[in-house]
Design a protein around this motif. Structure first.
Motif, PDB file in Angstrom:
ATOM      1  N   ALA A  14       0.839  -1.199   0.000  1.00 29.97           N
ATOM      2  CA  ALA A  14       0.000   0.000   0.000  1.00 29.97           C
ATOM      3  C   ALA A  14       0.870   1.243   0.000  1.00 29.97           C
ATOM      4  CB  ALA A  14      -0.921   0.009   1.221  1.00 29.97           C
ATOM      5  N   MET A  15       0.340   2.302  -0.600  1.00 31.11           N
ATOM      6  CA  MET A  15       0.922   3.634  -0.512  1.00 31.11           C
ATOM      7  C   MET A  15       0.039   4.447   0.424  1.00 31.11           C
ATOM      8  SD  MET A  15       3.669   3.736  -2.366  1.00 31.11           S
ATOM      9  CE  MET A  15       4.050   5.405  -2.875  1.00 31.11           C
ATOM     10  N   ILE A  16       0.639   4.992   1.490  1.00 29.43           N
ATOM     11  CA  ILE A  16      -0.111   5.628   2.565  1.00 29.43           C
ATOM     12  C   ILE A  16       0.010   7.140   2.446  1.00 29.43           C
ATOM     13  CG2 ILE A  16      -0.358   5.803   5.073  1.00 29.43           C
ATOM     14  CD1 ILE A  16       1.249   3.003   5.001  1.00 29.43           C
ATOM     15  N   PHE A  17      -1.138   7.824   2.277  1.00 28.55           N
ATOM     16  CA  PHE A  17      -1.144   9.267   2.083  1.00 28.55           C
ATOM     17  C   PHE A  17      -1.183  10.031   3.413  1.00 28.55           C
ATOM     18  CE2 PHE A  17      -1.898   7.780  -2.057  1.00 28.55           C
ATOM     19  CZ  PHE A  17      -1.737   8.815  -2.965  1.00 28.55           C
ATOM     20  N   GLY A  18      -1.836   9.485   4.429  1.00 30.05           N
ATOM     21  CA  GLY A  18      -1.782  10.085   5.761  1.00 30.05           C
ATOM     22  C   GLY A  18      -2.698  11.256   6.007  1.00 30.05           C
ATOM     23  N   GLY A  19      -3.800  11.369   5.277  1.00 31.38           N
ATOM     24  CA  GLY A  19      -4.727  12.464   5.504  1.00 31.38           C
ATOM     25  C   GLY A  19      -5.374  12.398   6.881  1.00 31.38           C
TER      26      GLY A  19
END
Length: 346
Positions: free
Chosen positions: A55-60
């Motif tokens: 997964a690529m985690i954006f962190g919003g």
């Protein structure tokens, strides 16, 4: 080295401002990539993976996006493109090359060795989809930090909002073949959000029942693999409401999310595989899952160390350190981090 992640993103940097450390603050570990704001584009998101599922985690803060990958999401049907005359033509091509007849050798190699691949029949790899977490709107966010601990292969998002300290941990476990997300708060009944799975094209069938979501699709307009993604949400306190393609959790103390996925690329039933993986991992405690993940990962990561001398760069966000290096500052810890990040991705 055994592959530990699913993809190799281009590590791009788009921010230019330094983060000033607080007086007396202890510098973080040198093996952490960290930022003081969520990712705006895919290349700035933080990657986790176990060699198959990532997964690529954006962190919003109010909307968290995890872009998901599974290694075998392929749009094409099985095919065999090998040229049956390749072996007998190989010595002929070699002879032509040694004789200096390069044009003739190239023509024979193209027609007599290369496979019968047709560009109009090309297939491609696709994303597994997205996991979106929509949190209750908050005001006055402070202390935001988004990091990837390369030494443990765990990504963490922390921040304070409404006088509550929130933490999200995300990792992809190889021993349990699952993506794990843990959401906690330091005050009771403070965790509320909706979880939803989706795929580009809106062709996937997505059903949420009780505390689980199942998403399946025959990709490539029915010519590629059959895939299935399963998500299970386990809450400490609070209330769960499910329906359509999403699950809503209200006023929990903490929440665990398990995500598994599989395809029939290798001939197995993806529903059976993903279902079995989800059933097995959801029976285990978070502490045991996390401990086994770290131990398995560090068998590979700790085989190599690099020490170029210590510095004070760890006080600053990773993007600020790169900007400083571009302007002449020598940050030996950043060089070590960059080297180990390359190993992490590979």
């Amino acid at each position: 080295m055994k592959n530990r992640t699913v993809f190799i993103p281009l590590f791009s940097i788009s921010f230019l401002f330094l983060t000033i450390p607080l007086k007396g603050q202890t510098p973080p570990s040198g093996m952490k990539i960290w930022f003081n704001r969520p990712a705006e584009i895919w290349n700035d998101a933080l990657p986790v993976g176990n060699g198959r599922l990532g997964a690529m985690i954006f962190g919003g803060v109010e909307k968290e996006r995890l872009q998901l990958n599974e290694e075998s999401v392929w749009t094409g049907a099985p095919r065999w493109d090998a040229n049956p005359d390749a072996l007998k033509n190989l010595p002929k091509v070699r002879k032509l090359l040694f004789e200096g007849k390069y044009a003739e050798a190239e023509k024979l190699a193209q027609n007599g060795i290369m496979g019968a691949f047709r560009r109009d029949n090309a297939s491609s790899y696709q994303t597994l989809g997205d996991l979106t977490l929509d949190f209750t709107p908050v005001r006055g966010v402070s202390g935001y930090r988004r990091e990837l601990d390369i030494e443990e292969a765990i990504s963490t998002v922390t921040y304070t909002a409404n006088q509550v300290n929130y933490t999200r941990e995300v990792f992809s476990s190889a021993p349990d073949q699952a993506l794990i997300i843990r959401i906690t708060a330091d005050k009771p009944e403070a965790v509320s959000f909706s979880a939803r799975l989706s795929r580009p094209g809106n062709k996937a069938v997505i059903i949420a029942v009780n505390n689980e979501i199942v998403m399946n699709e025959h990709v490539g307009n029915g010519t590629g693999v059959r895939m299935e993604t399963r998500l299970k949400l386990m809450n400490d306190g609070g209330k769960i409401v499910s329906g359509g393609d999403s699950i809503r959790i209200e006023k929990a103390n903490s929440v665990l999310i398990f995500l598994t996925a599989a395809t029939d690329y290798f001939g197995n039933d993806p529903a059976v595989i993903s279902g079995s993986q989800l059933n097995n991992v959801s029976k285990r405690s978070y502490s045991d899952i996390r401990k086994d993940h770290i131990a398995d990962y560090q068998k590979y990561f700790k085989r190599v160390s690099l020490d170029l001398g210590s510095g004070d760069g760890n006080y600053f966000t990773t993007d600020a350190r790169i900007t400083a290096m571009q302007n002449g500052y020598v940050d030996t810890d950043l060089i070590e981090l960059y080297y180990q990040f390359g190993r992490y991705l590979l």
